[in-house]
Design a protein around this motif. Structure first.
Motif, PDB file in Angstrom:
ATOM      1  N   TYR A  73       0.818  -1.216   0.000  1.00 41.71           N
ATOM      2  CA  TYR A  73       0.000   0.000   0.000  1.00 41.71           C
ATOM      3  C   TYR A  73       0.853   1.268   0.000  1.00 41.71           C
ATOM      4  O   TYR A  73       0.383   2.317  -0.471  1.00 41.71           O
ATOM      5  N   VAL A  74       2.070   1.195   0.507  1.00 37.56           N
ATOM      6  CA  VAL A  74       2.987   2.332   0.380  1.00 37.56           C
ATOM      7  C   VAL A  74       3.296   2.575  -1.090  1.00 37.56           C
ATOM      8  O   VAL A  74       3.268   3.716  -1.578  1.00 37.56           O
ATOM      9  N   LEU A  75       3.588   1.502  -1.821  1.00 42.32           N
ATOM     10  CA  LEU A  75       3.869   1.633  -3.255  1.00 42.32           C
ATOM     11  C   LEU A  75       2.634   2.109  -4.019  1.00 42.32           C
ATOM     12  O   LEU A  75       2.748   2.890  -4.969  1.00 42.32           O
ATOM     13  N   LYS A  76       1.471   1.638  -3.612  1.00 43.34           N
ATOM     14  CA  LYS A  76       0.231   2.091  -4.264  1.00 43.34           C
ATOM     15  C   LYS A  76       0.043   3.600  -4.059  1.00 43.34           C
ATOM     16  O   LYS A  76      -0.280   4.341  -5.007  1.00 43.34           O
ATOM     17  N   CYS A  77       0.260   4.066  -2.842  1.00 41.07           N
ATOM     18  CA  CYS A  77       0.112   5.499  -2.554  1.00 41.07           C
ATOM     19  C   CYS A  77       1.131   6.327  -3.333  1.00 41.07           C
ATOM     20  O   CYS A  77       0.792   7.373  -3.889  1.00 41.07           O
ATOM     21  N   LEU A  78       2.384   5.846  -3.371  1.00 45.86           N
ATOM     22  CA  LEU A  78       3.427   6.566  -4.100  1.00 45.86           C
ATOM     23  C   LEU A  78       3.117   6.600  -5.595  1.00 45.86           C
ATOM     24  O   LEU A  78       3.310   7.629  -6.259  1.00 45.86           O
ATOM     25  N   ASN A  79       2.633   5.487  -6.112  1.00 47.46           N
ATOM     26  CA  ASN A  79       2.288   5.420  -7.536  1.00 47.46           C
ATOM     27  C   ASN A  79       1.171   6.418  -7.873  1.00 47.46           C
ATOM     28  O   ASN A  79       1.260   7.166  -8.857  1.00 47.46           O
ATOM     29  N   ASP A  80       0.140   6.451  -7.044  1.00 48.59           N
ATOM     30  CA  ASP A  80      -0.972   7.378  -7.273  1.00 48.59           C
ATOM     31  C   ASP A  80      -0.512   8.829  -7.150  1.00 48.59           C
ATOM     32  O   ASP A  80      -0.917   9.696  -7.945  1.00 48.59           O
ATOM     33  N   LEU A  81       0.332   9.097  -6.159  1.00 47.42           N
ATOM     34  CA  LEU A  81       0.828  10.456  -5.939  1.00 47.42           C
ATOM     35  C   LEU A  81       1.641  10.954  -7.136  1.00 47.42           C
ATOM     36  O   LEU A  81       1.429  12.067  -7.636  1.00 47.42           O
ATOM     37  N   LEU A  82       2.567  10.119  -7.624  1.00 41.50           N
ATOM     38  CA  LEU A  82       3.434  10.514  -8.737  1.00 41.50           C
ATOM     39  C   LEU A  82       2.651  10.635 -10.041  1.00 41.50           C
ATOM     40  O   LEU A  82       2.957  11.486 -10.877  1.00 41.50           O
ATOM     41  N   LYS A  83       1.649   9.785 -10.215  1.00 44.73           N
ATOM     42  CA  LYS A  83       0.810   9.883 -11.424  1.00 44.73           C
ATOM     43  C   LYS A  83       0.037  11.199 -11.433  1.00 44.73           C
ATOM     44  O   LYS A  83      -0.097  11.839 -12.482  1.00 44.73           O
ATOM     45  N   ASN A 136       2.287  -9.325  -9.203  1.00 47.24           N
ATOM     46  CA  ASN A 136       2.235  -8.623 -10.497  1.00 47.24           C
ATOM     47  C   ASN A 136       1.829  -7.162 -10.318  1.00 47.24           C
ATOM     48  O   ASN A 136       2.412  -6.263 -10.936  1.00 47.24           O
ATOM     49  N   GLN A 137       0.820  -6.937  -9.465  1.00 50.60           N
ATOM     50  CA  GLN A 137       0.366  -5.572  -9.213  1.00 50.60           C
ATOM     51  C   GLN A 137       1.439  -4.774  -8.473  1.00 50.60           C
ATOM     52  O   GLN A 137       1.676  -3.598  -8.761  1.00 50.60           O
ATOM     53  N   LEU A 138       2.105  -5.441  -7.519  1.00 54.07           N
ATOM     54  CA  LEU A 138       3.162  -4.792  -6.748  1.00 54.07           C
ATOM     55  C   LEU A 138       4.303  -4.347  -7.657  1.00 54.07           C
ATOM     56  O   LEU A 138       4.803  -3.220  -7.554  1.00 54.07           O
ATOM     57  N   ARG A 139       4.719  -5.228  -8.566  1.00 50.75           N
ATOM     58  CA  ARG A 139       5.815  -4.899  -9.489  1.00 50.75           C
ATOM     59  C   ARG A 139       5.396  -3.803 -10.475  1.00 50.75           C
ATOM     60  O   ARG A 139       6.222  -2.995 -10.894  1.00 50.75           O
ATOM     61  N   LYS A 140       4.123  -3.765 -10.805  1.00 47.45           N
ATOM     62  CA  LYS A 140       3.628  -2.711 -11.703  1.00 47.45           C
ATOM     63  C   LYS A 140       3.745  -1.345 -11.032  1.00 47.45           C
ATOM     64  O   LYS A 140       4.199  -0.375 -11.646  1.00 47.45           O
ATOM     65  N   TYR A 141       3.340  -1.284  -9.749  1.00 47.41           N
ATOM     66  CA  TYR A 141       3.495  -0.039  -8.990  1.00 47.41           C
ATOM     67  C   TYR A 141       4.966   0.368  -8.949  1.00 47.41           C
ATOM     68  O   TYR A 141       5.311   1.530  -9.188  1.00 47.41           O
ATOM     69  N   TYR A 142       5.806  -0.594  -8.607  1.00 46.74           N
ATOM     70  CA  TYR A 142       7.240  -0.350  -8.430  1.00 46.74           C
ATOM     71  C   TYR A 142       7.874   0.168  -9.722  1.00 46.74           C
ATOM     72  O   TYR A 142       8.627   1.151  -9.714  1.00 46.74           O
ATOM     73  N   THR A 143       7.543  -0.471 -10.833  1.00 49.25           N
ATOM     74  CA  THR A 143       8.095  -0.060 -12.134  1.00 49.25           C
ATOM     75  C   THR A 143       7.621   1.332 -12.520  1.00 49.25           C
ATOM     76  O   THR A 143       8.417   2.178 -12.948  1.00 49.25           O
ATOM     77  N   ASN A 144       6.329   1.594 -12.356  1.00 49.16           N
ATOM     78  CA  ASN A 144       5.784   2.905 -12.721  1.00 49.16           C
ATOM     79  C   ASN A 144       6.427   4.037 -11.922  1.00 49.16           C
ATOM     80  O   ASN A 144       6.720   5.109 -12.466  1.00 49.16           O
ATOM     81  N   ILE A 145       6.644   3.784 -10.642  1.00 45.52           N
ATOM     82  CA  ILE A 145       7.251   4.801  -9.775  1.00 45.52           C
ATOM     83  C   ILE A 145       8.626   5.188 -10.295  1.00 45.52           C
ATOM     84  O   ILE A 145       8.950   6.374 -10.445  1.00 45.52           O
ATOM     85  N   TRP A 146       9.460   4.191 -10.601  1.00 46.27           N
ATOM     86  CA  TRP A 146      10.826   4.470 -11.046  1.00 46.27           C
ATOM     87  C   TRP A 146      10.849   5.088 -12.441  1.00 46.27           C
ATOM     88  O   TRP A 146      11.691   5.947 -12.729  1.00 46.27           O
ATOM     89  N   LEU A 147       9.946   4.670 -13.306  1.00 49.29           N
ATOM     90  CA  LEU A 147       9.895   5.261 -14.648  1.00 49.29           C
ATOM     91  C   LEU A 147       9.507   6.736 -14.599  1.00 49.29           C
ATOM     92  O   LEU A 147       9.947   7.536 -15.436  1.00 49.29           O
TER      93      LEU A 147
END
Length: 519
Positions: free
Chosen positions: A173-183, A243-254
């Protein structure tokens, strides 16, 4: 005016109030008084009040006092609504105090919030239709907004938050929040401050993803460590979705690598992405542009990008036709003084390990490195000599370069073109290694001895550069000082007779022992 009790008495009174609150709903107002004490000017009272309000609120969650049901009377519904409002106020108050500059107050509020999060997950306030797993993501969102400050370095606070990110459900959920924030930031074309990026990288640094590439890839049947878990098997549990976790992780770094980065953060990213991110994402080639662009910049940036480019080529079949031409151009005098010299030569040795490389290419690297040795520091020369030896071991056809023709005894007669950036045009294959021959007269005996490898047959096995990559000048000197000298070392060109100086030195006669006795 009534005198305020001392701290010890006041703490005991708070414990008593918390106990009475748990015993009867009639004492609900004690929750309000305890909340007020968390705003006290005395730090000791504040910390004690936070601890007690944590116990009181967790009790409410466990007992389900805020859960509304269809069978509730009007009075019960009103009471539960009142408690729910107080709970939201308490959470908001803790989130404000978690931004405190006082580390003790920060820690107390962080522990309190994470305890709320865990118990609200196990004892949800709002019952869902499917009775599935519930995670109060608003609390994580609030904590992250504090940690990702745009003006203040939160390094110490982030390190304290690390222990919670180690749990897989919190990490998700930390990665989910970071992904949403950066998007959202990207959608609004918002350019974050340097401090925000530093704090963001600080959080991500503690999020360890299980590798899916290489020898250390994770086991699918491995058990996960969960924060929101109960001994009751009937309670819903968090189900890991890799799969969802890695998607968040990849999107954040990209998203991060596209920010306008300072040089220091850019260098840090090149190391972090190559070592931590590439092994853990599904599509590492998405980061190819990032590394290739850095690799083309030259200087220290190219040296740092080399590891990422190596992984993409070696493990993920990235095609880069001019790779060796670019690598050749990185061999400049400054590389021997760079902070990342050890990493550079270690990776360069791996790149040159293929026996399928053309002979002219191998000769170019050997010749260029040997020329650079003439002005390199002693520690760099040792690495370079073994690097040269390893290439020659892999390409026996280069042995002809070990013998210097008579017409190449001077620098001007050497056909090698040092200024040529293209290894195919530098004419290294026509040259010899007279530079290594020159190093046999080096001031430091260890280097002079190691340079003599071209006088005899090459070793049967390659040298392992890892043994000397971090070697320092002090270590070389210490090793030389410990060596015992067995041979007789001449200290004069004439053999002395008694205490007399050399026979042809008139000045010595005036101070001979014999003349002193006569006087």
């Amino acid at each position: 005016m009534m005198e305020r009790p001392n701290k010890k008495v006041l703490v005991e009174l708070m414990k008593k109030d918390a106990k009475e609150f748990k015993e009867s709903p009639k004492n609900a107002n004690k929750l309000l008084s305890m909340q007020q004490k968390t705003e006290d000017e005395d730090k000791h009272i504040v910390l004690a009040a936070i601890k007690q309000i944590q116990n009181m609120t967790v009790h409410l969650l466990k007992q389900g006092y805020m859960v509304k049901e269809k069978t509730d009377s009007e009075a019960e519904e009103k009471y539960k609504s009142w408690l729910l409002e107080r709970y939201r106020e308490i959470v908001d108050s803790r989130l404000k105090q978690v931004a405190s500059d006082d580390f003790d107050v920060f820690q107390a509020n962080l522990r309190c919030l994470m305890d709320f999060l865990r118990h609200e997950s196990l004892y949800p306030i709002h019952l869902s239709e499917d009775n599935g797993f519930h995670f109060p993501i608003d609390i994580i969102n609030g904590i992250l907004k504090v940690l990702l400050s745009t003006i203040e370095d939160k390094k110490e606070a982030i390190s304290r938050f690390q222990e919670f990110v180690e749990y897989e459900d919190v990490k998700h959920y930390v990665l989910k929040c970071l992904n949403d924030l950066l998007k959202d930031m990207t959608a609004e074309n918002y350019e974050p401050s340097e401090m925000f990026i530093k704090n963001l990288l600080g959080v991500l640094k503690f999020i360890h993803m299980r590798p899916i590439h290489g020898k250390k890839r994770h086991n699918e049947h491995e058990e996960f460590k969960l924060f929101c878990v109960d001994t009751d098997p009937a309670k819903p549990k968090f189900h890991m979705k890799m799969n969802q976790l890695r998607k968040y992780y990849t999107n954040i770094w990209l998203i991060i690598i596209k920010f306008n980065l300072s040089i220091s953060i850019y260098k840090n990213l090149l190391t972090l992405v190559s070592e931590e991110v590439l092994p853990a994402v599904d599509k590492p080639l998405l980061f190819a542009d990032f590394f290739l662009e850095a690799y083309d910049k030259g200087g220290p940036i190219s040296l740092l990008a080399l590891n990422g480019v190596f992984q993409l080529i070696h493990k993920f079949n990235l095609e880069y036709p001019d790779f060796y031409k670019k690598l050749y151009s990185l061999f400049v005098p400054d590389v021997f003084h760079a902070k990342y010299r050890a990493r550079f030569f270690f990776l360069a040795d791996i790149f040159m390990s293929s026996t399928y490389l053309s002979e002219y290419l191998a000769a170019a690297f050997v010749k260029r490195t040997s020329r650079l040795c003439l002005s390199a520091p002693p520690t760099g020369i040792r690495i370079a000599l073994q690097f040269i030896g390893n290439i020659m071991y892999r390409h026996p056809g280069l042995k002809k370069m070990m013998h210097c023709p008579e017409d190449q005894t001077e620098l001007g007669s050497d056909p090698y073109i040092m200024e040529e950036r293209d290894p195919a045009k530098c004419r290294a294959i026509e040259s010899s290694l007279w530079e290594v021959k020159t190093l046999q007269s080096h001031l430091i005996p260890k280097i002079a001895d190691e340079a003599k490898f071209i006088n005899k047959d090459l070793p049967k096995v390659e040298w392992f550069l890892g043994d000397i990559l971090e070697n320092t000048l002090e270590e070389i000197f210490e090793a030389e000082a410990k060596q015992s000298i067995t041979e007789k070392v001449p200290i004069s060109f004439e053999k002395p007779v008694g205490f007399r100086h050399s026979q042809n030195e008139c000045f010595g006669d005036c101070f001979s022992l014999l003349n002193v006795i006569k006087l």
